[in-house]
Write an enzyme that holds these catalytic residues in place. Structure first.
Site, PDB file in Angstrom:
ATOM      1  N   LYS A   9       0.674  -0.998  -0.294  1.00 31.92           N
ATOM      2  CA  LYS A   9      -0.306   0.232  -0.137  1.00 31.92           C
ATOM      3  C   LYS A   9       0.628   1.430   0.000  1.00 31.92           C
ATOM      4  O   LYS A   9       1.836   1.749   0.527  1.00 31.92           O
ATOM      5  CB  LYS A   9      -0.681  -0.481   1.234  1.00 31.92           C
ATOM      6  CG  LYS A   9      -2.148   0.638   1.232  1.00 31.92           C
ATOM      7  CD  LYS A   9      -3.380   0.186   2.536  1.00 31.92           C
ATOM      8  CE  LYS A   9      -4.220   1.191   2.098  1.00 31.92           C
ATOM      9  NZ  LYS A   9      -5.337   0.622   3.423  1.00 31.92           N
TER      10      LYS A   9
HETATM   11  O1  G3P Z   1      -7.631   1.505   5.186  1.00 35.92           O
HETATM   12  C1  G3P Z   1      -8.048   2.331   4.424  1.00 35.92           C
HETATM   13  C2  G3P Z   1      -9.623   2.857   5.198  1.00 35.92           C
HETATM   14  O2  G3P Z   1     -10.920   2.251   4.549  1.00 35.92           O
HETATM   15  C3  G3P Z   1      -9.120   3.342   6.714  1.00 35.92           C
HETATM   16  O3  G3P Z   1     -10.557   4.130   6.382  1.00 35.92           O
HETATM   17  O4  G3P Z   1     -12.986   4.590   8.455  1.00 35.92           O
HETATM   18  O5  G3P Z   1     -10.209   5.205   8.731  1.00 35.92           O
HETATM   19  O6  G3P Z   1     -11.783   6.269   7.153  1.00 35.92           O
HETATM   20  P1  G3P Z   1     -11.707   5.413   8.031  1.00 35.92           P
END
Ligand code: G3P
Length: 214
Positions: free
Chosen positions: A83
């Site tokens: 990533k």
């Molecule tokens: O892994 C990346 C993403 O899914 C993060 O989600 O909820 O922290 O915006 P969030």
């Protein structure tokens, strides 16, 4: 649509895999930090549990250092996907890794121009963050539509991972648009299955079954 679990929690991953619906997993430094375990041992545990691609994020900021990190992680398993953040250094990393056949997931995507550049550099996946766009009064799902259209226009093979999924509607809309993958937290996964009529129906069936002479 493939479903990835967006977690570094081993119990959640084991449960998801046992349900037979998980195609992979995504992590990020915040999800890893929540687990209070050593980074490499935790990644190895995740790879043992998940029978598919597992995104592991680099944390260096220069292309050279990110590439060195990526090569170390890629040696752990062929399921490792690196990533990489979307920025100029990140694009160099994606190009170099794709030339070495190392899969990449370009993260922190908030515009279709970012997604297109990531794809052109050779990204295997792009991760637009829909929830975080909604958080600032934008429309995360409109971005998914845009990226899907752009990729379709040019027959781009980079897969769209809908990330930062916060609720079942993000999941349903992703499937309607035709996104390749939704990566979802475990709490959202369980909500996808819930329906009050299923619960009421189940209760009635069991009650009626008690009346049957056996
Ligand atoms: O892994 C990346 C993403 O899914 C993060 O989600 O909820 O922290 O915006 P969030």
């Amino acid at each position: 649509m493939k479903i990835f679990l967006d977690t570094a929690n081993i119990d959640e991953l084991k449960k998801g895999v046992a349900y037979g619906i998980i195609d992979g997993a995504t992590t990020n430094p915040s999800l890893i930090a929540k687990e209070n375990k050593g980074f490499i041992p935790l990644v190895k545990e995740i790879l043992d549990v998940v029978p598919g691609p597992v995104s592991v994020e680099v944390t260096a900021t220069s292309a050279e250092e990110m590439i060195a990190e990526a090569k170390k992680y890629a040696e752990l398993s062929e399921n490792v996907v690196i990533k990489v953040p979307i920025n100029l250094e990140g694009l160099k990393v994606v190009k170099t890794l794709s030339e070495s056949n190392i899969k990449t997931n370009v993260t922190l995507i908030f515009s279709s121009s970012q997604a297109l550049l990531a794809a052109k550099a050779g990204a295997t996946y792009v991760s637009p963050f829909v929830g975080r766009i909604d958080d600032i009064s934008g429309s995360g799902m409109e971005l998914i539509e845009e990226i899907a259209q752009v990729f379709d226009n040019y027959s781009i093979e980079t897969e769209i991972i809908v990330a930062s999924v916060r609720h079942p509607q993000h999941f349903v809309q992703s499937a309607l648009i035709g996104a390749d993958i939704a990566t979802i937290p475990f709490s959202t996964l369980t909500k996808l299955l819930k329906h009050p009529l299923t619960d009421i129906g189940m209760e009635k069936f069991l009650k009626d079954w008690e009346k049957v002479k056996k």
